[in-house]
Design a protein around this motif. Structure first.
Motif, short mmCIF file in Angstrom:
data_model
loop_
_atom_site.label_atom_id
_atom_site.label_comp_id
_atom_site.label_asym_id
_atom_site.label_seq_id
_atom_site.Cartn_x
_atom_site.Cartn_y
_atom_site.Cartn_z
N PRO A 144 -83.40 130.59 75.38
CA PRO A 144 -83.89 131.94 75.72
C PRO A 144 -83.26 132.53 76.98
CG PRO A 144 -85.56 130.26 76.17
CD PRO A 144 -84.47 129.58 75.40
N GLU A 145 -82.74 131.67 77.85
CA GLU A 145 -82.15 132.18 79.10
C GLU A 145 -80.75 132.77 78.88
OE1 GLU A 145 -80.62 128.06 78.58
OE2 GLU A 145 -82.54 129.10 78.25
N GLU A 146 -80.16 132.52 77.71
CA GLU A 146 -78.82 133.02 77.41
C GLU A 146 -78.94 134.35 76.65
OE1 GLU A 146 -77.29 128.41 76.85
OE2 GLU A 146 -76.90 129.86 75.24
N LYS A 147 -78.72 135.44 77.35
CA LYS A 147 -78.89 136.77 76.74
C LYS A 147 -77.62 137.29 76.07
CE LYS A 147 -83.06 137.00 78.44
NZ LYS A 147 -84.18 136.64 77.56
N THR A 148 -76.46 136.94 76.66
CA THR A 148 -75.17 137.43 76.15
C THR A 148 -74.22 136.26 76.06
OG1 THR A 148 -75.56 139.53 77.30
CG2 THR A 148 -73.32 139.13 76.48
N VAL A 149 -73.75 135.97 74.85
CA VAL A 149 -72.92 134.78 74.67
C VAL A 149 -71.62 135.13 73.95
CG1 VAL A 149 -74.85 133.15 74.72
CG2 VAL A 149 -74.10 134.08 72.53
N LEU A 150 -70.58 134.38 74.30
CA LEU A 150 -69.27 134.50 73.66
C LEU A 150 -69.09 133.29 72.75
CD1 LEU A 150 -66.41 135.70 73.37
CD2 LEU A 150 -65.78 134.46 75.47
N VAL A 151 -68.74 133.54 71.49
CA VAL A 151 -68.63 132.46 70.50
C VAL A 151 -67.25 132.54 69.84
CG1 VAL A 151 -69.64 131.40 68.45
CG2 VAL A 151 -71.12 132.66 70.05
N CYS A 152 -66.47 131.47 69.98
CA CYS A 152 -65.13 131.45 69.40
C CYS A 152 -65.09 130.45 68.25
CB CYS A 152 -64.09 131.09 70.46
SG CYS A 152 -62.38 131.25 69.87
N LEU A 153 -64.69 130.93 67.08
CA LEU A 153 -64.64 130.07 65.90
C LEU A 153 -63.40 130.40 65.07
CD1 LEU A 153 -67.53 131.13 63.43
CD2 LEU A 153 -66.84 132.50 65.38
N HIS A 154 -63.49 130.29 63.75
CA HIS A 154 -62.31 130.29 62.88
C HIS A 154 -62.44 131.34 61.78
CE1 HIS A 154 -61.10 126.39 64.69
NE2 HIS A 154 -62.40 126.30 64.85
N GLY A 155 -61.32 131.64 61.12
CA GLY A 155 -61.27 132.74 60.18
C GLY A 155 -62.25 132.67 59.03
N ARG A 156 -62.15 131.63 58.21
CA ARG A 156 -63.05 131.51 57.05
C ARG A 156 -64.48 131.31 57.53
NH1 ARG A 156 -62.75 133.33 52.08
NH2 ARG A 156 -60.50 133.03 52.44
N ALA A 157 -64.64 130.53 58.59
CA ALA A 157 -65.97 130.29 59.15
C ALA A 157 -66.60 131.60 59.62
CB ALA A 157 -65.89 129.28 60.29
N LEU A 158 -65.80 132.47 60.25
CA LEU A 158 -66.31 133.74 60.75
C LEU A 158 -66.76 134.63 59.59
CD1 LEU A 158 -66.80 135.75 63.06
CD2 LEU A 158 -64.39 136.39 62.93
N ARG A 159 -65.95 134.67 58.54
CA ARG A 159 -66.32 135.49 57.38
C ARG A 159 -67.66 135.03 56.78
NH1 ARG A 159 -60.49 136.25 54.23
NH2 ARG A 159 -60.20 138.37 54.99
N ILE A 160 -67.80 133.73 56.64
CA ILE A 160 -69.03 133.19 56.05
C ILE A 160 -70.22 133.40 56.99
CG2 ILE A 160 -70.16 131.03 55.33
CD1 ILE A 160 -67.45 130.23 54.06
N LEU A 161 -70.00 133.19 58.28
CA LEU A 161 -71.08 133.38 59.24
C LEU A 161 -71.58 134.83 59.24
CD1 LEU A 161 -72.83 132.17 61.50
CD2 LEU A 161 -71.04 132.85 63.11
#
Length: 209
Positions: free
Chosen positions: A142-159
């Motif tokens: 709950p203390e994390e209000k704004t987060v940066l998430v780096c992942l992968h192409g197919r994973a991003l599409r599915i997410l």
């Protein structure tokens, strides 16, 4: 509770350039262009007040957000953010035979066969289970209000399908390129995409080429 997620795909690798299949089992580094993309993204978003950086366990995501981590931001790796496993195709050149096999699998996924996987690889539904665990974990901070998430192409599409309640068979409706950004807000139990496939930071690289 309100959270804002900045989801980006990793920067370019030589294997991207050469058409070599890289999924969860191939741990390739960024190339020179990928490092330029990462730097351009950092310059564009370094003033966003991120509380945390999340990546997959793979080097290409770590290197993409390295400038933020070096800035002193907390960083955590989650296996739920790893790319889908392409099984026996990983690390191999996209020959006509492999491309034909790929296309058959992608077509099957579009038709709703989401338990189908390439031999020794993962199905979209298996990836979704990993991703749901990762999302639940990130929401549980709950203390994390704004987060940066780096992942992968197919994973991003599915997410993006998972977060927007879109049928996963529509994954190809979410475009991606190296370091492309989606900003997603979570509030009142729902995710809402507020910035869709943003690549403005890459214009700087194009101007210098």
């Amino acid at each position: 509770m309100k959270k804002t997620f900045y989801f980006i795909r990793h920067g370019q690798t030589d294997l991207n350039l050469k058409g070599i299949v890289q999924g969860r089992g191939v741990n390739s580094p960024l190339n020179d262009n990928g490092r330029k993309q990462a730097d351009a993204f950092y310059k564009a978003y370094k003033d966003v007040p991120f509380d945390k950086v999340y990546t997959s366990t793979l080097l290409r995501t770590h290197q993409t957000v390295a400038p933020f981590i070096e800035q002193g931001l907390d960083w955590e790796q989650l296996i739920g953010l790893d790319e889908i496993s392409w099984g026996i195709y990983e690390g191999r050149e996209q020959t006509p035979d492999i491309m034909s096999g790929f296309e058959k699998v992608i077509q099957a996924w579009r038709s709703g066969e989401l338990d189908l996987n390439i031999e020794d690889g993962e199905s979209p539904n298996q990836l979704v289970e990993r991703q749901k665990e990762a999302i639940a974990y990130m929401l549980d901070q709950p203390e994390e209000k704004t987060v940066l998430v780096c992942l992968h192409g197919r994973a991003l599409r599915i997410l993006m399908c998972v977060l927007t309640d879109t049928d996963v068979c529509m994954m190809d409706d979410f475009p991606h390129t190296n370091t492309a950004l989606y900003i997603v807000e979570f509030e009142n139990g729902k995710f809402n995409v507020i910035d869709y496939y943003n690549t403005k930071h890459l214009e700087e690289i194009a101007e210098h080429e």
